[in-house]
Write an enzyme that holds these catalytic residues in place. Structure first.
Site, short mmCIF file in Angstrom:
data_model
loop_
_atom_site.label_atom_id
_atom_site.label_comp_id
_atom_site.label_asym_id
_atom_site.label_seq_id
_atom_site.Cartn_x
_atom_site.Cartn_y
_atom_site.Cartn_z
N ASP A 1 0.87 -1.18 0.00
CA ASP A 1 0.00 0.00 0.00
C ASP A 1 0.91 1.24 0.00
OD1 ASP A 1 -3.24 0.37 1.51
OD2 ASP A 1 -2.10 1.85 0.36
N ASP B 1 -2.56 4.96 -2.49
CA ASP B 1 -3.52 5.68 -1.66
C ASP B 1 -3.79 7.07 -2.22
OD1 ASP B 1 -4.91 5.63 0.97
OD2 ASP B 1 -3.67 7.39 1.32
N GLU C 1 -6.01 4.39 -6.05
CA GLU C 1 -7.27 4.75 -5.39
C GLU C 1 -7.62 6.17 -5.82
OE1 GLU C 1 -7.31 5.99 -1.35
OE2 GLU C 1 -9.27 5.15 -0.96
N HIS D 1 -11.40 -1.34 3.59
CA HIS D 1 -11.27 -0.94 4.99
C HIS D 1 -11.90 0.41 5.28
CE1 HIS D 1 -8.14 1.06 2.82
NE2 HIS D 1 -7.96 1.87 3.85
N ASP D 2 -12.38 1.06 4.23
CA ASP D 2 -12.99 2.40 4.40
C ASP D 2 -14.50 2.39 4.24
OD1 ASP D 2 -10.31 3.96 2.52
OD2 ASP D 2 -10.53 3.65 4.69
#
Ligand code: TEU
Length: 596
Positions: free
Chosen positions: A110, A219, A278, A352-353
């Site tokens: 990540d 990210d 993302e 996870h969000d």
């Protein structure tokens, strides 16, 4: 049935297109025995690789495991080349990579480089003085003005993304300037205009690729280029909101593609990578294809947020109504756009969000949870693109119950949101209750409860007697991996078993489900999502998904004939259904059939 241009596809076969990626939230996946921190560890991940292999996983993406003060659960990195000691060591990562390779699996890191932690040495040097050599590695601005009360005003009215009640700028007393911190004060934004910053990021990327990683999830990579004048945002949030979302001025900014193409030239073009960017907040087809078009020389794919933001008005911790027809149109749009314009999709509905998909898109009651989870599994494993499965999705983990005390929610976004609710609605029980409803439906915490491995203490996530960093779901004694792996029901499969079979089906027919054409049927139907997947090798398959809690009859369109039904989320094998005219569907039933 007439055939349209997107009914067949010709995308060049690649391993990263056919790969199934499993996202691990390291804090909540698996502790190793003997560790009493209550946090997951890298050795814990390594201990579960055979489990992931048996499910049908090819690539493991772990949310950040790098050194971090954990202001935002590791999305605030203080050293890009050191592992956070609560997760383990660099040697543990080397072991993980080696064990993955033994199983013909890969590791996706990540990459969090829109910002660092405020404890990163780069930032500590930058904030030391206005003359620091690294001052321009971050985004520093003078106050807009100094108020009557001597309080400096931020350079503009942008709100923090993880807490709209706060400014996106943080004041530094020592040097008398603000620094941009879009997410939290602990996450200062890097200045990508500075070639030294870009060179430092390329060096970090080479470090991990040379260490054996196979690529990156990047990210908020579409936020790295900001509008150079940092103008005030439009007023969209109601009374009581001093700051406003500034997304218009930093989503897919003016130099984004320059930076991504430089990244490709300097790093990505030198390896056989898998990459996913993302990209919250962008929906424009042309803009997206600039990044994911087959010849874009930027990224392999991105996370488009249209589906996970289906219930988001202007900020995420809020609600807007949506319906199945809207969900269908979003999925159909991106299936067809990527085929028509030779781009590439990522397929995901959890991470996870976000709240758990079985709670958001179906009925997560005890009666319907399993059917809903398998319905979503059938949908995702029959859509075109690279498929991402989030930890716990494969056993149908649902949202935390409404009975949990607010103290059980640990995420900084939830904490900031509840603080804002208590400030704004201190004397308004109804609005405060609505604030809690938003948390019950949208909090990122729902995806961060510990993985449910067994019916034993702590659901097997950490040793008995150890307190997990976050509360384990109340239903772990019935919803857990162990029970679902060995389920031997006469009638149907456990959620895990259904996922395993559906992933195998996808791999066996990648020409159809990964690469094939896509044609939606009855787009106006408010309850049933039905589509045909077509292979350039000629096979046609029909998927019919009843996204309603009622039994109904679905009419087979003219020109489509079923050769054989193959699977249903209601039984172990093929459903006994008619092959033409009216097909009865049970509540939340999904079926897959092979066409003549
Ligand atoms: O998320 C950024 C992001 O924009 C969305 O996920 C969403 O806006 C956010 O969750 C707030 O609602 C990435 C990471 O996935 C997230 O965990 C981090 O908090 C964030 O970036 C900052 O690094």
């Amino acid at each position: 049935m007439e055939m349209a241009v997107t009914d067949s596809s010709y995308s060049t076969p690649k391993w990263w297109k056919e790969a199934v990626v499993y996202q691990i939230y390291p804090a909540s996946f698996q502790c190793q025995s003997g560790v009493t921190s209550g946090w997951g560890t890298i050795k814990g991940i390594t201990s579960r690789l055979d489990y992931l292999k048996s499910l049908g996983i090819d690539v493991v993406w772990s949310s950040p495991i790098l050194k971090s003060p954990q202001a935002d659960m590791g999305y605030d990195i203080a050293d890009y080349k050191q592992i956070d000691e609560r997760y383990g060591s660099l040697e543990d990562v080397d072991e993980l990579i080696a064990e993955l390779k033994k199983r013909d699996m890969k590791l996706m890191m990540d990459l969090v480089v829109n910002h660092t932690s405020n404890e990163h040495p780069w930032f500590l040097e930058s904030r030391a003085s206005r003359e620091s050599p690294k001052r321009n590695w971050y985004i520093w601005k003078k106050p807009k003005s100094i108020g009557q009360d001597g309080v400096p005003e931020p350079p503009n009215n942008w709100a923090q993304i993880l807490g709209e009640a706060n400014s996106a700028w943080t004041y530094d007393e020592k040097t008398g300037e603000f620094y941009l911190s879009l997410f939290t004060p602990e996450q200062p934004d890097l200045n990508w205009e500075n070639p030294e910053v870009r060179a430092a990021v390329w060096e970090v990327m080479h470090f991990w690729m040379k260490r054996g990683a196979s690529g990156f999830r990047m990210d908020v990579i579409n936020l790295i280029s900001k509008e150079p004048n940092y103008p005030d945002a439009d007023i969209v949030l109601g009374p009581g909101h001093r700051y406003q979302p500034g997304v218009k001025y930093f989503v897919n900014g003016p130099k984004l593609h320059d930076y991504l193409r430089e990244m490709y030239r300097e790093v990505l073009s030198k390896y056989d990578t898998i990459t996913v960017g993302e990209m919250p907040g962008v929906s424009d087809e042309k803009e997206i294809l600039r990044s994911v078009g087959a010849d874009s020389e930027e990224l392999r794919m991105i996370f488009i947020f249209d589906l996970v933001d289906i219930d988001k008005p202007d900020v995420r911790m809020a609600l807007k109504p949506w319906d199945i027809k809207e969900m269908k149109s979003i999925i159909t749009k991106w299936q067809r756009v990527m085929i028509r314009d030779n781009g590439w999709n990522s397929v995901f509905i959890e991470n996870h969000d976000n709240p758990r998909s079985v709670s958001r898109y179906t009925d997560d009651s005890d009666e319907w949870r399993e059917k809903g989870a398998k319905l979503l599994a059938l949908m995702q494993t029959t859509l075109g693109g690279t498929l991402f499965v989030y930890q716990g999705e494969e056993i149908g983990i649902r949202n935390a119950p409404k009975t949990w005390d607010i103290s059980e929610f640990k995420d900084i976004e939830t904490i900031n949101y509840w603080k804002k609710c208590e400030q704004l609605y201190a004397n308004d029980k109804e609005k405060l209750a609505f604030g809690r409803k938003i948390i019950d439906m949208k909090a990122r915490d729902h995806a961060r409860t510990p993985m449910q491995w067994t019916a034993g203490e702590n659901a097997g996530f950490c040793d008995p007697g150890t307190k997990p960093w976050m509360r384990v779901m109340d239903d772990y004694q019935t919803v857990n991996v162990e029970a679902q792996l060995k389920a031997d029901n006469q009638t149907d499969l456990s959620v895990w078993q259904f996922w395993q079979g559906a992933l195998k089906q996808r791999k066996d027919h990648a020409d159809v489900f990964v690469y094939g054409g896509f044609q939606e049927l009855y787009p106006d139907d408010q309850e049933v999502f039905a589509y045909v997947r077509t292979s350039i090798k000629g096979g046609r398959w029909l998927v019919v998904l009843n996204f309603s809690g009622r039994e109904l009859e679905w009419v087979m369109p003219q020109g489509l004939e079923i050769e054989s039904w193959v699977s249903t989320n209601y039984a172990k094998g093929a459903p006994d259904k008619p092959k033409q005219s009216g097909v009865p569907l049970k509540s939340w039933e999904g079926i897959l059939g092979r066409c003549v």
